[in-house]
Enzyme design. Structure first.
Site, PDB file in Angstrom:
ATOM      1  N   TYR A   1       0.832  -1.202   0.000  1.00 37.93           N
ATOM      2  CA  TYR A   1       0.000   0.000   0.000  1.00 37.93           C
ATOM      3  C   TYR A   1       0.871   1.258   0.000  1.00 37.93           C
ATOM      4  O   TYR A   1       0.658   2.189  -0.786  1.00 37.93           O
ATOM      5  CB  TYR A   1      -0.906  -0.023   1.224  1.00 37.93           C
ATOM      6  CG  TYR A   1      -1.715   1.227   1.462  1.00 37.93           C
ATOM      7  CD1 TYR A   1      -2.945   1.407   0.851  1.00 37.93           C
ATOM      8  CD2 TYR A   1      -1.255   2.229   2.324  1.00 37.93           C
ATOM      9  CE1 TYR A   1      -3.699   2.550   1.081  1.00 37.93           C
ATOM     10  CE2 TYR A   1      -2.002   3.368   2.563  1.00 37.93           C
ATOM     11  CZ  TYR A   1      -3.217   3.526   1.934  1.00 37.93           C
ATOM     12  OH  TYR A   1      -3.949   4.664   2.163  1.00 37.93           O
TER      13      TYR A   1
ATOM     14  N   LYS B   1       1.110   4.159  -2.861  1.00 36.38           N
ATOM     15  CA  LYS B   1       0.804   5.562  -2.585  1.00 36.38           C
ATOM     16  C   LYS B   1       1.998   6.470  -2.891  1.00 36.38           C
ATOM     17  O   LYS B   1       1.817   7.620  -3.301  1.00 36.38           O
ATOM     18  CB  LYS B   1       0.348   5.726  -1.132  1.00 36.38           C
ATOM     19  CG  LYS B   1      -1.029   5.149  -0.859  1.00 36.38           C
ATOM     20  CD  LYS B   1      -2.092   5.762  -1.757  1.00 36.38           C
ATOM     21  CE  LYS B   1      -3.486   5.324  -1.387  1.00 36.38           C
ATOM     22  NZ  LYS B   1      -4.516   5.889  -2.302  1.00 36.38           N
TER      23      LYS B   1
END
Length: 258
Positions: free
Chosen positions: A157, A161
């Protein structure tokens, strides 16, 4: 005007057509509501069932043909497009250290968190460029995890990002003279039941996290929505290619108040 006065919010987005991709979440709904209060025509997009926005669109944001079609539909219906807010983000329970992570977990994180924003930008920005006068704002949801190292981060994740931040930076510079602005927002912990659930799976987790939060609290949905609305508006007309921290000071802190 940023914020409200006497209960009324200035209509900085009057007559602008604003898409909220990922509208079914609490943050997506809060942003859509703020956009509407500031005078926008709001289009809410999600693959989940929802009723967010003046126009409701159901689409899988990782499906290129669906993304391309939804933009054509919105511009056909409204004649223009001014703002795109990409409120996409997914954490997988299997997302831990890369030393323990499956390849499928990695791929799922990249698809949900980075590829979806790539497709939204690829097929949405041409419509901003075609709107008269040319211009508009793209705001991409990222995370403070993209700006710091963390021993306990969901690493797939966080990497995705970080990709969102770099994509936003490059597009912001690439399009700077066109009138289209592109920025990322580094979200910290925003008060939602889902966020609390993630942090409270282990009773000691939230307590450990709060030690590193300078403000010592979650951000609110109103604070998140107000920041996105500011970036969408002409008040932020000289901001592009930026990664705006919305994290209560987390990414800037070495030590925090006692």
């Amino acid at each position: 005007m940023f914020g409200s006065m006497g209960g009324r919010v200035a209509e900085r987005l009057a007559d602008k057509v604003c898409m909220v991709n990922g509208a079914a979440s609490l943050i997506g709904r809060a942003v859509a509501d703020r956009f509407a209060r500031e005078g926008a025509v709001v289009v809410g997009v999600d693959k989940l069932a929802h009723s967010v926005g003046e126009q409701v669109v159901h689409a899988d944001l990782t499906d290129e043909s669906a993304v391309e079609a939804m933009y054509r539909e919105v511009v056909r219906d409204h004649g223009r497009l001014d703002v795109i807010y990409n409120n996409v983000g997914l954490m997988d329970r299997g997302d831990r250290s890369v030393l323990e992570m499956s390849l499928q977990t990695w791929r799922n994180a990249q698809e949900a968190n980075l590829t979806s924003i790539f497709l939204a930008c690829k097929h949405g920005i041409p419509h901003l460029l075609a709107t008269e006068p040319t211009g508009g704002s793209v705001i991409n949801a990222a995370s403070f995890l993209a700006a710091v190292g963390s021993a306990t981060a969901p690493m797939a994740y966080a990497a995705a990002k970080a990709g969102v931040v770099q994509l936003s930076r490059d597009l912001g510079v690439h399009l700077a003279r066109s009138g289209v602005r592109v920025n990322a927002v580094l979200f910290g912990p925003i008060e939602t039941p889902q966020q609390r659930e993630i942090l409270q799976r282990d009773p000691s987790v939230l307590e450990k996290r709060l030690v590193h939060w300078p403000m010592g609290r979650f951000g609110t949905l109103d604070e998140a929505a107000g920041t996105i609305a500011f970036l969408a508006s002409d008040d932020a007309g000289f901001i592009t290619g930026a990664a705006i921290p919305l994290d209560g000071g987390i990414t800037e802190a070495f030590t925090v108040p006692e």
